[in-house]
Design an enzyme around this catalytic site. Structure first.
Site, PDB file in Angstrom:
ATOM      1  N   HIS A  27     -11.834  11.441   2.047  1.00  9.61           N
ATOM      2  CA  HIS A  27     -11.841  10.009   2.361  1.00  9.61           C
ATOM      3  C   HIS A  27     -11.771   9.704   3.851  1.00  9.61           C
ATOM      4  CE1 HIS A  27     -11.202   5.761   1.781  1.00  9.61           C
ATOM      5  NE2 HIS A  27     -10.040   5.798   2.399  1.00  9.61           N
ATOM      6  N   GLU A  44      -6.881   1.705  -2.896  1.00  4.49           N
ATOM      7  CA  GLU A  44      -5.443   1.838  -3.137  1.00  4.49           C
ATOM      8  C   GLU A  44      -4.839   0.490  -3.532  1.00  4.49           C
ATOM      9  OE1 GLU A  44      -3.620   4.669  -0.504  1.00  4.49           O
ATOM     10  OE2 GLU A  44      -1.940   3.311  -0.208  1.00  4.49           O
ATOM     11  N   PHE A  90       0.868  -1.175   0.000  1.00 12.31           N
ATOM     12  CA  PHE A  90       0.000   0.000   0.000  1.00 12.31           C
ATOM     13  C   PHE A  90       0.906   1.225   0.000  1.00 12.31           C
ATOM     14  CE2 PHE A  90      -4.680   0.418   1.113  1.00 12.31           C
ATOM     15  CZ  PHE A  90      -5.069  -0.701   0.417  1.00 12.31           C
ATOM     16  N   ARG A 150      -1.199   9.365   0.023  1.00 13.47           N
ATOM     17  CA  ARG A 150      -2.425   9.885  -0.594  1.00 13.47           C
ATOM     18  C   ARG A 150      -2.435  11.388  -0.798  1.00 13.47           C
ATOM     19  NH1 ARG A 150      -6.478   5.920   2.768  1.00 13.47           N
ATOM     20  NH2 ARG A 150      -5.951   4.096   1.518  1.00 13.47           N
ATOM     21  N   HIS A 172      -8.614  11.060  -0.897  1.00 12.31           N
ATOM     22  CA  HIS A 172      -8.093   9.854  -1.547  1.00 12.31           C
ATOM     23  C   HIS A 172      -7.933  10.145  -3.032  1.00 12.31           C
ATOM     24  CE1 HIS A 172      -7.643   5.729  -2.839  1.00 12.31           C
ATOM     25  NE2 HIS A 172      -7.673   5.319  -1.583  1.00 12.31           N
ATOM     26  N   ARG A 225      -2.842   9.986   6.896  1.00 12.33           N
ATOM     27  CA  ARG A 225      -2.878   8.566   7.247  1.00 12.33           C
ATOM     28  C   ARG A 225      -2.386   7.707   6.089  1.00 12.33           C
ATOM     29  NH1 ARG A 225      -6.461   4.308   6.299  1.00 12.33           N
ATOM     30  NH2 ARG A 225      -8.163   5.537   5.455  1.00 12.33           N
ATOM     31  N   LEU A 255     -15.154   4.702  -3.947  1.00  9.89           N
ATOM     32  CA  LEU A 255     -13.716   4.478  -3.799  1.00  9.89           C
ATOM     33  C   LEU A 255     -13.216   3.376  -4.724  1.00  9.89           C
ATOM     34  CD1 LEU A 255     -11.117   5.111  -2.084  1.00  9.89           C
ATOM     35  CD2 LEU A 255     -11.672   3.027  -0.863  1.00  9.89           C
ATOM     36  N   GLN A 311      -8.193  13.983   5.003  1.00  5.19           N
ATOM     37  CA  GLN A 311      -7.547  13.245   3.913  1.00  5.19           C
ATOM     38  C   GLN A 311      -8.419  13.153   2.661  1.00  5.19           C
ATOM     39  OE1 GLN A 311      -6.566   8.751   4.072  1.00  5.19           O
ATOM     40  NE2 GLN A 311      -4.598   9.786   3.914  1.00  5.19           N
TER      41      GLN A 311
HETATM   42  C1  LIG Z   1     -14.819   3.403   1.041  1.00  9.99           C
HETATM   43  C2  LIG Z   1     -13.814   3.273   2.143  1.00  9.99           C
HETATM   44  C3  LIG Z   1     -12.805   2.325   2.070  1.00  9.99           C
HETATM   45  C4  LIG Z   1     -11.868   2.215   3.095  1.00  9.99           C
HETATM   46  N1  LIG Z   1     -10.884   1.272   2.981  1.00  9.99           N
HETATM   47  C5  LIG Z   1     -10.001   1.118   3.997  1.00  9.99           C
HETATM   48  C6  LIG Z   1      -9.010   0.097   3.946  1.00  9.99           C
HETATM   49  O1  LIG Z   1      -8.945  -0.695   3.011  1.00  9.99           O
HETATM   50  N2  LIG Z   1      -8.144   0.002   4.972  1.00  9.99           N
HETATM   51  C7  LIG Z   1      -8.190   0.841   6.048  1.00  9.99           C
HETATM   52  O2  LIG Z   1      -7.372   0.696   6.961  1.00  9.99           O
HETATM   53  N3  LIG Z   1      -9.136   1.808   6.127  1.00  9.99           N
HETATM   54  C8  LIG Z   1     -10.044   1.956   5.131  1.00  9.99           C
HETATM   55  N4  LIG Z   1     -10.997   2.931   5.218  1.00  9.99           N
HETATM   56  C9  LIG Z   1     -11.137   3.694   6.475  1.00  9.99           C
HETATM   57  C10 LIG Z   1     -11.779   2.833   7.542  1.00  9.99           C
HETATM   58  O3  LIG Z   1     -12.702   1.948   6.964  1.00  9.99           O
HETATM   59  C11 LIG Z   1     -12.529   3.672   8.570  1.00  9.99           C
HETATM   60  O4  LIG Z   1     -11.726   4.727   9.019  1.00  9.99           O
HETATM   61  C12 LIG Z   1     -12.908   2.803   9.781  1.00  9.99           C
HETATM   62  O5  LIG Z   1     -13.561   1.627   9.354  1.00  9.99           O
HETATM   63  C13 LIG Z   1     -13.776   3.567  10.749  1.00  9.99           C
HETATM   64  O6  LIG Z   1     -14.245   2.681  11.724  1.00  9.99           O
HETATM   65  P1  LIG Z   1     -14.980   3.205  13.008  1.00  9.99           P
HETATM   66  O7  LIG Z   1     -15.325   2.027  13.817  1.00  9.99           O
HETATM   67  O8  LIG Z   1     -14.164   4.270  13.626  1.00  9.99           O
HETATM   68  O9  LIG Z   1     -16.291   3.918  12.455  1.00  9.99           O
HETATM   69  P2  LIG Z   1     -17.461   3.394  11.501  1.00  9.99           P
HETATM   70  O10 LIG Z   1     -17.234   2.043  10.982  1.00  9.99           O
HETATM   71  O11 LIG Z   1     -17.699   4.482  10.522  1.00  9.99           O
HETATM   72  O12 LIG Z   1     -18.700   3.299  12.488  1.00  9.99           O
HETATM   73  C14 LIG Z   1     -19.294   4.428  13.053  1.00  9.99           C
HETATM   74  C15 LIG Z   1     -20.482   3.998  13.873  1.00  9.99           C
HETATM   75  O13 LIG Z   1     -20.990   5.113  14.578  1.00  9.99           O
HETATM   76  C16 LIG Z   1     -22.387   5.115  14.510  1.00  9.99           C
HETATM   77  N5  LIG Z   1     -22.839   6.497  14.709  1.00  9.99           N
HETATM   78  C17 LIG Z   1     -22.343   7.624  14.143  1.00  9.99           C
HETATM   79  N6  LIG Z   1     -23.021   8.697  14.577  1.00  9.99           N
HETATM   80  C18 LIG Z   1     -23.961   8.235  15.434  1.00  9.99           C
HETATM   81  C19 LIG Z   1     -24.979   8.851  16.216  1.00  9.99           C
HETATM   82  N7  LIG Z   1     -25.192  10.165  16.204  1.00  9.99           N
HETATM   83  N8  LIG Z   1     -25.758   8.060  16.974  1.00  9.99           N
HETATM   84  C20 LIG Z   1     -25.583   6.716  17.002  1.00  9.99           C
HETATM   85  N9  LIG Z   1     -24.643   6.093  16.291  1.00  9.99           N
HETATM   86  C21 LIG Z   1     -23.839   6.841  15.517  1.00  9.99           C
HETATM   87  C22 LIG Z   1     -22.718   4.506  13.185  1.00  9.99           C
HETATM   88  O14 LIG Z   1     -24.013   3.958  13.194  1.00  9.99           O
HETATM   89  C23 LIG Z   1     -21.636   3.430  13.073  1.00  9.99           C
HETATM   90  O15 LIG Z   1     -22.072   2.254  13.690  1.00  9.99           O
HETATM   91  C24 LIG Z   1     -11.944   3.064   4.209  1.00  9.99           C
HETATM   92  C25 LIG Z   1     -12.961   4.002   4.297  1.00  9.99           C
HETATM   93  C26 LIG Z   1     -13.868   4.125   3.263  1.00  9.99           C
HETATM   94  C27 LIG Z   1     -14.910   5.193   3.370  1.00  9.99           C
END
Ligand SMILES: Cc1cc2nc3c(=O)[nH]c(=O)nc-3n(C[C@H](O)[C@H](O)[C@H](O)COP(=O)(O)OP(=O)(O)OC[C@H]3O[C@@H](n4cnc5c(N)ncnc54)[C@H](O)[C@@H]3O)c2cc1C
Length: 566
Positions: free
Chosen positions: A344, A248, A119, A279, A235, A380, A245, A233
């Protein structure tokens, strides 16, 4: 108002929230997980390319955790807290093994070891993957695991409105059932914000529609600080024109970026790393190509995978292939995929230390994209976020356990405060006139994209900030057309917009304040990194209508800042 009591509340059912909940519940405490969507629909499920891990015996023989930390620190343009990056690297192999033992079926090498790909910004390949659906595989395995623990209650499709505090101590969270608009005060001694990112602030983003930065705004309103909120960030390869997306992984597997002359233009910007430059650098390079007339009509460049061969593309990059075909009508085995940069990830977040604890409010913790530990600094590296959600979700969960064991907590009810939270927002459904939230939303997203985006300068950001403040002043006169109390999605969209506006003011103010270029924060009027004056974290508080800015030193352990050349 109805009240429910738990030991801890986790807001967010993505990877970070579920991992924290797993640790807290496994130690015997009662946990409520509140999520505005069913947990497996969290944005974590969209992660494609993979999770970075150094695995002894299953990594390049020259690699080690120090190399991984160094890459992360350099990738983050030296704004990374080095102790946090070291912990991330050291725990990376272990967390992949745990997730594997809980049922994540990682791709394999012919000899049976976990497969690995390159990556951006990595000296050696470290990204572990499940095809290009890694996040989905991890999230399903983790959800299944947490569902099997008795003392976790899930509140799915519940919207968290605000934290309730008493004298800078957590009392609980006010949340609303989205089906009925019924508010409940969830009382607990500890709250973990794991609410994910904020991509919807930008008119072009790879994020899900649910990523509206609620957690950042909730923390700010409660008096907690955000760390490094100016760092957003972009992407380099979002599909044109839908902004879906293209992972990468496509470049990690050998894909190359080309302009309208068929030229592999990254050689001009990152002669060594080329298409696998980090990125921020790749995004600016693409925009420069487009601005200088070497993009394709409409404003995009090509991501060429053709030389990888049809079989390889369809196996390793299935999602990229399908997305290009379905949403842009392009067969990636025959033509380059049209791509352009889009928002992103958010490097900024709720200020927490290496144990996930916020310094401003007792009992407040944060993990995942909602938090800023800081492991990503100013930029990142790809595949480090999934890793952070799990490693720091776990660390945070463990520190909540210690906190609960040591601390008896507040007994106050703060019922009036909880009532006030709800009264304030009901007026969106009551008023018939004013500004419709939809108008405000579109304006905000365009301003952020155009004025607080990939290239920044004083004039544009000042104008942008003034406009954002005006939009925020409209919140009291905002209304929604749907007046019902049954699944009123418009009402929740208005609440999300209110959160987005609170966050946008902080991003605009801190971006304007940082007079240098570092990682993803690129200022055309201050194009150089300035370690003398700016090698420090921004710490921002919301104070009424203004933003108060202070600073914190960056934690350095082994690595001195160097020129960031790729
Ligand atoms: C398209 C895409 C591809 C990606 N690919 C990669 C990758 O290959 N490798 C990598 O390392 N990272 C990747 N990332 C980044 C990574 O996926 C995210 O940063 C990470 O998964 C975030 O996880 P999280 O648990 O912090 O939040 P999330 O998985 O976003 O979960 C947030 C949670 O909060 C809840 N929530 C939010 N606001 C409220 C509210 N007001 N009330 C109640 N619940 C709420 C939502 O319901 C959800 O359950 C990618 C991101 C995207 C967008």
């Amino acid at each position: 108002m109805e009240k429910l009591s738990y030991d801890a509340i986790v807001v967010g059912g993505g990877l970070a929230g579920l991992m924290a909940a797993h640790q807290i519940a496994s130690a015997g405490f009662k946990v409520a997980v509140i999520s505005k969507v069913f947990p497996t629909r969290s944005h974590s499920s969209s992660a494609e390319g993979g999770i970075a891990a150094y695995m002894p015996g299953n990594s390049d023989p020259n690699d080690d955790p120090d190399f991984m930390s160094y890459d992360t620190i350099k990738g983050g343009d030296y704004l990374v807290d080095q102790d946090a990056a070291q912990l991330l690297s050291e725990k990376s192999g272990e967390i992949v093994k745990i997730m594997e033992s809980w049922g994540t079926l990682f791709n394999r090498q012919p000899d049976g070891r976990v497969a690995v790909r390159y990556f951006g910004g990595q000296t050696y390949p470290r990204t572990r993957f499940v095809g290009d659906k890694t996040g989905m595989a991890l999230l399903h395995a983790l959800f299944q695991r947490v569902s099997g623990i008795g003392n976790v209650d899930f509140y799915n499709e519940w919207f968290s409105l605000d934290l309730v505090t008493d004298n800078k101590r957590v009392v609980g969270v006010v949340a609303m059932e989205m089906k009925s608009l019924n508010p409940v005060l969830f009382k607990a001694r500890a709250v973990v914000m794991a609410t994910g990112g904020m991509g919807m602030l930008y008119s072009h983003s790879t994020n899900a529609y649910i990523n509206t930065g609620d957690g950042y705004a909730i923390a700010l309103r409660a008096g907690a600080s955000l760390k490094d909120p100016e760092f957003v960030q972009f992407h380099p390869t979002a599909l044109y024109p839908s902004d879906i997306l293209i992972s990468e992984a496509a470049r990690g597997e050998g894909g190359i970026l080309i302009n309208n002359k068929g030229e592999r233009f990254m050689k001009r910007y990152a002669p060594k790393k080329m298409d696998l430059a980090p990125r921020d650098i790749a995004s600016r390079s693409i925009i420069t190509e487009i601005r200088e007339g070497r993009g394709f009509p409409g404003g995009y460049v090509g991501l060429d995978l053709r030389h990888l061969g049809e079989e390889y593309i369809k196996e390793r990059l299935a999602l990229a292939y399908e997305a290009a075909k379905t949403f842009s009508g392009v067969d990636a085995t025959k033509e380059p995929i049209p791509v352009r940069p889009a928002q992103h990830y958010y490097m900024g977040g709720i200020d927490v230390d290496i144990t996930g604890k916020n310094p401003d409010i007792i009992g407040l913790f944060a993990a995942g994209e909602a938090a800023c530990v800081s492991v990503h600094g100013a930029n990142r590296l790809g595949s480090n976020s999934l890793l952070e959600t799990l490693v720091y979700g776990r660390e945070t969960g463990n520190s909540v356990v210690s906190f609960l064991r040591d601390y008896s907590g507040s007994t106050s009810d703060m019922e009036k405060e909880a009532e006030k939270v709800v009264e304030e927002i009901y007026r969106f459904t009551k008023s018939e006139t004013g500004v419709h939230y939809g108008e405000v939303l579109n304006k905000l997203r365009d301003i952020m994209w155009e004025k607080v985006g990939i290239f920044r300068d004083e004039k544009n950001m000042s104008e942008g900030l003034t406009e954002i403040m005006k939009l925020r002043d409209m919140v009291p006169s905002m209304y929604v057309t749907d007046k019902s109390s049954v699944y009123n999605t418009e009402f929740f969209n208005a609440l999300e917009l209110r959160n987005m506006l609170d966050l946008a003011v902080v991003i605009g103010t801190t971006a304007l304040n940082r007079k240098e270029s570092r990682g993803a924060h690129f200022r055309t009027d201050y194009p150089e990194r300035d370690d003398q004056n700016w090698l420090k974290h921004t710490i921002a508080y919301s104070k009424g209508k203004t933003v108060e800015i202070t600073y914190k030193p960056v934690k350095m352990t082994k690595w001195k800042p160097e020129a960031r050349v790729y």
